[in-house]
Design an enzyme around this catalytic site. Sequence first.
Site, short mmCIF file in Angstrom:
data_model
loop_
_atom_site.label_atom_id
_atom_site.label_comp_id
_atom_site.label_asym_id
_atom_site.label_seq_id
_atom_site.Cartn_x
_atom_site.Cartn_y
_atom_site.Cartn_z
CG ASP A 12 -1.84 -1.21 1.24
OD1 ASP A 12 -2.15 -1.73 0.15
OD2 ASP A 12 -2.22 -1.65 2.34
CE LYS A 15 2.27 -2.45 -4.36
NZ LYS A 15 2.08 -2.09 -2.95
N GLY A 39 -4.54 -4.32 -3.79
CA GLY A 39 -5.53 -3.28 -4.08
C GLY A 39 -4.75 -2.05 -4.46
CG HIS A 40 -1.97 -2.10 -7.00
ND1 HIS A 40 -1.05 -2.63 -7.86
CD2 HIS A 40 -1.69 -2.65 -5.79
CE1 HIS A 40 -0.27 -3.48 -7.20
NE2 HIS A 40 -0.65 -3.51 -5.95
CD GLN A 222 0.77 -8.97 -2.58
OE1 GLN A 222 1.44 -9.65 -3.32
NE2 GLN A 222 -0.47 -8.64 -2.88
P1 GDP Z 1 -0.80 0.33 -3.50
O1 GDP Z 1 -1.37 -0.98 -3.04
O2 GDP Z 1 0.66 0.42 -3.28
O3 GDP Z 1 -1.18 0.66 -4.93
O4 GDP Z 1 -1.45 1.45 -2.58
P2 GDP Z 1 -3.00 1.57 -2.15
O5 GDP Z 1 -3.78 2.02 -3.32
O6 GDP Z 1 -3.45 0.33 -1.47
O7 GDP Z 1 -2.91 2.65 -1.02
C1 GDP Z 1 -2.33 3.91 -1.25
C2 GDP Z 1 -3.38 4.98 -0.92
O8 GDP Z 1 -2.73 6.23 -0.81
C3 GDP Z 1 -4.42 5.15 -2.00
O9 GDP Z 1 -5.63 5.52 -1.40
C4 GDP Z 1 -3.86 6.29 -2.85
O10 GDP Z 1 -4.90 7.04 -3.51
C5 GDP Z 1 -3.22 7.14 -1.79
N1 GDP Z 1 -2.04 7.91 -2.23
C6 GDP Z 1 -1.04 7.54 -3.09
N2 GDP Z 1 -0.09 8.51 -3.13
C7 GDP Z 1 -0.50 9.47 -2.30
C8 GDP Z 1 0.07 10.73 -1.88
O11 GDP Z 1 1.15 11.12 -2.29
N3 GDP Z 1 -0.65 11.47 -0.98
C9 GDP Z 1 -1.85 11.05 -0.49
N4 GDP Z 1 -2.47 11.83 0.39
N5 GDP Z 1 -2.41 9.88 -0.85
C10 GDP Z 1 -1.73 9.10 -1.72
P1 IMO Z 2 -0.91 -4.23 -2.26
O1 IMO Z 2 -0.46 -4.78 -3.57
C1 IMO Z 2 -1.03 -4.66 2.07
C2 IMO Z 2 -1.07 -8.73 3.69
C3 IMO Z 2 -2.34 -9.19 4.37
C4 IMO Z 2 -1.76 -10.18 5.35
C5 IMO Z 2 -0.62 -10.82 4.56
C6 IMO Z 2 -0.99 -12.13 3.86
O2 IMO Z 2 -2.20 -3.52 -2.30
O3 IMO Z 2 0.18 -3.45 -1.60
P2 IMO Z 2 -2.54 -12.86 1.85
O4 IMO Z 2 -3.90 -12.39 1.42
O5 IMO Z 2 -1.48 -12.62 0.85
O6 IMO Z 2 -2.57 -14.24 2.37
O7 IMO Z 2 -2.19 -11.95 3.13
O8 IMO Z 2 -0.25 -9.88 3.58
N1 IMO Z 2 -1.28 -8.22 2.30
C7 IMO Z 2 -1.22 -6.93 1.98
N2 IMO Z 2 -1.06 -5.83 2.74
N3 IMO Z 2 -1.12 -4.53 0.74
C8 IMO Z 2 -1.26 -5.63 -0.04
O9 IMO Z 2 -1.21 -5.57 -1.39
C9 IMO Z 2 -1.35 -6.90 0.56
N4 IMO Z 2 -1.52 -8.16 0.11
C10 IMO Z 2 -1.46 -8.96 1.18
O10 IMO Z 2 -2.99 -8.12 5.01
O11 IMO Z 2 -1.19 -9.51 6.45
MG MG Z 3 -2.89 -1.67 -1.77
#
Ligand code: GDP
Ligand code: IMO
Ligand code: MG
Length: 422
Positions: A12, A15, A39-40, A222
Amino acid sequence: MIDVLLGLQWGDEGKGKIVDFLAGQYDIIARFQGGPNAGHTLYLNGEKVVLHTIPSGVFQTNCLNLIGNGVVIDPVTLGKEIDKILPLCPDLLKRLFVSQKAHLILPTHRALDAASEAAKGADKIGSTLKGIGPAYMDKTGRNGLRVGDILTHNFKEKYDKLTQKHKQMLRQYGGTPIEWEQWEQPFFEAVERMRFLQIVNAEYWLDNHLKAGKKILAEGAQGSMLDIDFGTYPFVTSSNTIAAGVCSGLGVPPSAVGDVYGITKAYCTRVGGGPFPTELEDETGESLRAAGHEFGATTGRPRRCGWIDLVALRYAIMLSGVNKLIITKTDVLDGFSPLKAATAYSILGNETQEVPFDICDADITPVYTTFSGWEKPISTCSSYDELPQSFKDYCDFIEKYLGTKISHISNGTGRDQLIVIS
Ligand code: GDP
Ligand code: IMO
Ligand code: MG
């Protein structure tokens, strides 16, 4: 050349947003591991989109997107995702390709994930329950079903053989009997639809594109501290999230790999169980969660929040040979002062800058360096020169400690809220 982009923390890191931006400079975006546990998030004309299996390059209209062999695919989730994205991206199916060697997540894998977690009780991993662990177990156990299998005449036979075994295992776990019809009907409908996707011999497909001089970006899911080998085992996911996973997850040679982008938040989060040395279980942690909207993009669970951990970051950078550092969510720290960064771990009175083997059991006290907060908000800055000096000092310190240059600074959720340095 194939460049790589991966998360350096526990996922998270942002990415999705960064790949969506960088995809403008690439011909192909290729996911190399993970599955719908990811979840991207990205924003398209102000509208929030969360991608789980589909690569984050789909909204750059000239970009092809590949789901690589290292990914595990749940046909049901993928079908739903396609339905959600199609109105925003009408030519999606022309630009989406799937490796025939990617493994399938079956309904029984999801049930096994839930049963295994329930059996672990207080020691549960905190899995997203998407069937990731059981699907990869069948892959390495040499039992799995692959995308290419759905094109064979006896797919149902193979499915029955494998799932009979799973159902036997589920009976041993106990629990409420499952109405399989309700799980299997949507699965087979989704498999039918998957047959019409562009299923390719992806390693040859990529090789042809590489030979034609196309630019490819491998998109990680991840984060490095969730890597099956080097993460906080057993509180990890079931794939190699570090750069090494790119070669096996796409079928490309190490010599083809170019730049490695590593992403970190300006602080740190983790969702699910497991060690988190710099976690803040106090008001500051709560405030970070509120300011950063730190709730899981896949499960909605609150993310645990804490200070940036430079010990873990340096380890992740070492493992993947990161040469370009991207720092996200810098705007979230607007208003926080003082700020801290862990520069060592104290374990039983001994200081170390290495991540220990027994990180889950060791009693770690982080050793912090303290910084004053920014003198003006970062969210409104659109160039490096406009950034507050205190933030530049924070970045300089991080760069020196990590021995890696920052290439991009993200200061908001939008595609354009990004300061490009190099
Ligand atoms: P990912 O799994 O690495 O793609 O990240 P996620 O989407 O799960 O979580 C990142 C969250 O931070 C999302 O809600 C993005 O919209 C938000 N985000 C990404 N970059 C920034 C930033 O520079 N500032 C803020 N405030 N939010 C950001
Ligand atoms: P993105 O790509 C954050 C965590 C889960 C759990 C562990 C194992 O959005 O960054 P799994 O479902 O793989 O058996 O879970 O890894 N986890 C993540 N945490 N971002 C993710 O993906 C994750 N994918 C798995 O919360 O602790
Ligand atoms: Mg994510």
